[in-house]
Design an enzyme around this catalytic site. Structure first.
Site, PDB file in Angstrom:
ATOM      1  N   CYS A  87       0.822  -1.217   0.000  1.00 23.36           N
ATOM      2  CA  CYS A  87       0.000   0.000   0.000  1.00 23.36           C
ATOM      3  C   CYS A  87       0.852   1.261   0.000  1.00 23.36           C
ATOM      4  O   CYS A  87       0.362   2.346  -0.309  1.00 23.36           O
ATOM      5  CB  CYS A  87      -0.911   0.026   1.219  1.00 23.36           C
ATOM      6  SG  CYS A  87      -1.995  -1.408   1.333  1.00 23.36           S
ATOM      7  N   ASP A 103      -6.155 -11.939   0.219  1.00 21.07           N
ATOM      8  CA  ASP A 103      -6.747 -11.440  -1.024  1.00 21.07           C
ATOM      9  C   ASP A 103      -7.222 -12.534  -1.967  1.00 21.07           C
ATOM     10  O   ASP A 103      -7.972 -12.256  -2.903  1.00 21.07           O
ATOM     11  CB  ASP A 103      -5.727 -10.576  -1.790  1.00 21.07           C
ATOM     12  CG  ASP A 103      -5.438  -9.255  -1.098  1.00 21.07           C
ATOM     13  OD1 ASP A 103      -6.043  -8.994  -0.027  1.00 21.07           O
ATOM     14  OD2 ASP A 103      -4.619  -8.481  -1.622  1.00 21.07           O
ATOM     15  N   TRP A 120     -21.603  19.237  16.675  1.00 17.53           N
ATOM     16  CA  TRP A 120     -22.191  18.022  16.102  1.00 17.53           C
ATOM     17  C   TRP A 120     -21.227  17.511  15.055  1.00 17.53           C
ATOM     18  O   TRP A 120     -21.040  18.138  14.006  1.00 17.53           O
ATOM     19  CB  TRP A 120     -23.555  18.317  15.468  1.00 17.53           C
ATOM     20  CG  TRP A 120     -24.596  18.721  16.463  1.00 17.53           C
ATOM     21  CD1 TRP A 120     -24.867  19.985  16.881  1.00 17.53           C
ATOM     22  CD2 TRP A 120     -25.492  17.863  17.177  1.00 17.53           C
ATOM     23  NE1 TRP A 120     -25.880  19.965  17.816  1.00 17.53           N
ATOM     24  CE2 TRP A 120     -26.285  18.678  18.007  1.00 17.53           C
ATOM     25  CE3 TRP A 120     -25.718  16.479  17.191  1.00 17.53           C
ATOM     26  CZ2 TRP A 120     -27.281  18.163  18.853  1.00 17.53           C
ATOM     27  CZ3 TRP A 120     -26.706  15.971  18.020  1.00 17.53           C
ATOM     28  CH2 TRP A 120     -27.471  16.803  18.841  1.00 17.53           C
TER      29      TRP A 120
END
Lengths: 448, 448
Positions: free
Chosen positions: A42, A281, A432
């Site tokens: 990655c 995978d 929020w």
């Protein structure tokens, strides 16, 4: 006990390490077809972007460390070519051309995924790359090393394509992206996908969706990508149209395949053959949202699958309940995150999905560095159950998605999520949290 | 219908806005004793740090907007001095000295909290401040305006004290912190508290725990704080030893008080008097972790409480299930976050808590900008139920805590949390998110 593992990446080495740690006297044997084990695939786009760092800096643990420190019998350059489940044997050939074979008591198939290479003319030309293995990464980075690549065409617009668009742009290369389908990120809600498109434009990346790839040709001055009747010249081409599960070995041995042709496994990582397990995978997995088997190659799933497989191979029944399907990536200044089902996946799974995407801020409105952010929830309009969440923004997205991932694991409704006590302080969030606001708006929209 | 609200900050104005939106024809009357409504109190330290921004920039919505745009009958400078629940009347005095009274059909007490001012000699001296109201903030910032304050003593080491240590340091003021108790942040796990202490040291803030405040005196060159037999000279003093619920009005009217002397309310925000509701920092609330009533003044709780109170005042029974108790703040380069119970609160609530704190990284190990981070879970050793989580680090803490907050709301065990599919990508996280690693280590430690 002799544990044999085919594949020395995330799932395979996680399993090997756990087996050897928990059963030090057992034989733990790994056959890896390449010379690379345990590297951060990655991280390849970030490494490629950086001319200073060597590609081998991505190796997390060396083959020597696995052998000498951990005592794992690791063979690199050993490609397994067949499995005989009834005789409990595997057979293969080394990179040097020698045959080898091995018996096993328990076998783990951890053969990963491979890049899809479309069957078109020119796919094997010099200067045409895929990016899946560390060796792919080395070749690509070497090709860039002399600084002569000025233009690149990337075929595909998934997350690897986008990460590589950023990496190549960072090296001063003009990037053009071409893909077959119409939408930039087809799984993404349109309000969020637009934000990603604008980020590409802002970074001078041209993209051409809706152009099916026809061929790649080489002329005097370089390569030409021919797609949808148009031609795009380039000094290099990256084909990033997706990956497929590497399940050929399992299929040839008569094992059942499941979602998207991945090796079918149960919650204990068992394949359809006795004493043969699969993880990572190459294998399918259960969605905790739909309860269905899916194929979604993700690093954490592979690492976790390897660990769980090891426990089950040792006879300890540990279940891998499944995954929410959480993914995050970065493209230029954007963080893009999703968890759970897309609208289409939700429909396909028999839900009646509705969604609400909102525009919010990453921090308190007036706080320095507060950045626009889009947050969304997808929920079932009948039960109110959360089915997925997607976010995009330049700040405060990647770690925020985890709240939704936990909610999916817990099977929460939108109303229940709205009741959650999320963190507030001006440097980090509006009072929020954007996910709470998205939940509130979705409740209003669906009238729950 | 006549709705009367005492207090015009987060809870009061949230309720007023919702009432007027949902019942446009009702009278919605707010009495606020100061001239300020709806401001971001949590942003005051950051505003004080910044010499450019006016303090009034923290006003989220002006009194005029509430009156003219929303149609709320808002009276500022109106201090309510008594409530008569049997006659459904309130009585008070304006800042101008005029008496006023009002009847109500439904009353909301949203009187907030007030700063604790210890009863010691010198607490009222010029140059001695508390920081709770916007007016407190204005006075403090004005006092700094001429640039003559070179040294400050902060009494207390809670989050406001720490945020103000950063703010004053940012203005070039030498800060010394003094407190009665021994630990820097008493609720924090010792491994994490040490990290905060080092951050203060790195930023040249001296701190002296274990020194009870005795008096503040004024000499020729400024103020002197006398604590635990020692003396600390200073040009200004900030007393930040905590806040208390402003429940005197309610108590005088005979209403039941609950946790820490806050107004006792049920899940529908009802007090012990008919048609009298309470919300926000003046009221207690249920912990979703322990099921017990607690008092924990937090901005989101006040905003949410105001909304829920409005619904219930209109006769719609909506329950506020409770809060996990999530808080986050920044001090210099550190993000500090907690959710749920502390070890002591967990013991007091009858749990058998165990904890595990781990050191991890905020991003993939080799990724640029990956920073040390400490993550922890507290869990019940018998049930495995998560009781709390705490994190500290320079990056990737504030939004990460939300995953644990959702887990508390869902009543998850550590094992269940460990199964969650949290986001991974090298720029944002290790493959195993630090909270997953903390969960894993706690499972091992407690043998679950």
């Amino acid at each position: 006990m002799r544990y044999v593992i085919i594949g020395g990446d995330a799932a395979g080495m996680s399993a090997a390490s756990r087996l050897k740690r928990r059963a030090p006297d057992a034989d733990v044997v790994v056959f890896e077809k390449t010379n690379d084990v345990s590297y951060s695939a990655c991280s390849m786009p970030y490494n490629i972007a950086n001319t200073e760092k060597p590609m081998d800096g991505l190796v997390v643990r060396t083959a020597e460390a696995f052998r000498d420190v951990q005592g794992i019998d690791l063979h690199t350059g050993y490609e397994v070519s067949s499995i005989n489940p009834s005789e409990k044997m595997i057979y293969g050939k080394t990179l040097d051309g020698n045959d080898f074979e091995s018996s096993y008591d328990r076998l783990l198939i951890a053969t990963g995924a491979s890049a899809i290479r479309p069957s078109i003319a020119g796919i094997d030309l010099d200067g045409v790359f895929v990016l899946k293995s560390l060796e792919d990464g080395r070749k690509l980075k070497n090709y860039l090393a002399d600084g002569k690549v000025e233009t690149a065409v990337i075929i595909g617009m998934g997350y690897i394509a986008l990460e590589m668009a950023e990496a190549l742009t960072a090296r001063g290369i003009k990037v053009t992206m071409v893909k077959r389908r119409e939408q930039l990120l087809p799984w993404m809600l349109p309000e969020l996908s637009e934000v990603a498109a604008k980020e590409l434009e802002a970074n001078k990346v041209e993209f051409f969706p809706g152009l099916p790839l026809e061929s790649i040709t080489r002329g005097g001055n370089g390569l030409t990508v021919n797609a949808g009747g148009r031609s795009f010249p380039a000094d290099m081409v990256l084909v990033a149209v997706g990956v497929k599960p590497e399940s050929r070995l399992a299929a040839a041995a008569g094992l059942d395949l499941g979602a998207d042709g991945a090796v079918s496994i149960d919650a204990n990582m068992r394949t359809s053959a006795a004493d043969v397990f699969a993880a990572g995978d190459c294998a399918d997995i259960t969605s905790v949202v739909s309860g269905r088997k899916i194929w979604l190659p993700l690093a954490l799933t592979a690492n976790r699958g390897g660990r769980v497989a090891a426990d089950n191979m040792m006879g300890e029944p540990v279940a891998f309940r499944g995954i929410a399907g959480t993914a995050v990536f970065k493209v230029f200044n954007l963080e893009i995150a999703k968890t759970g089902l897309t609208m289409k996946e939700a429909e396909d799974a028999g839900f009646k999905p509705v969604y609400k995407a909102i525009a919010a801020k990453s921090k308190a409105h007036s706080f320095q560095g507060s950045a626009p952010l889009h947050a969304s929830f997808i929920a079932d309009s009948e039960s109110g159950k959360i089915l997925g969440a997607q976010m995009i923004g330049s700040e405060g997205v990647a770690r925020r998605i985890n709240a939704a991932a936990v909610a999916l694991q817990a099977g929460m409704t939108v109303d229940e999520f709205y009741e959650c006590d999320l963190a507030y302080a001006p440097p980090f969030s509006p009072v929020w949290d954007p996910l709470l606001t998205a939940a509130s708006m979705l409740m209003k929209k669906s009238g729950t």
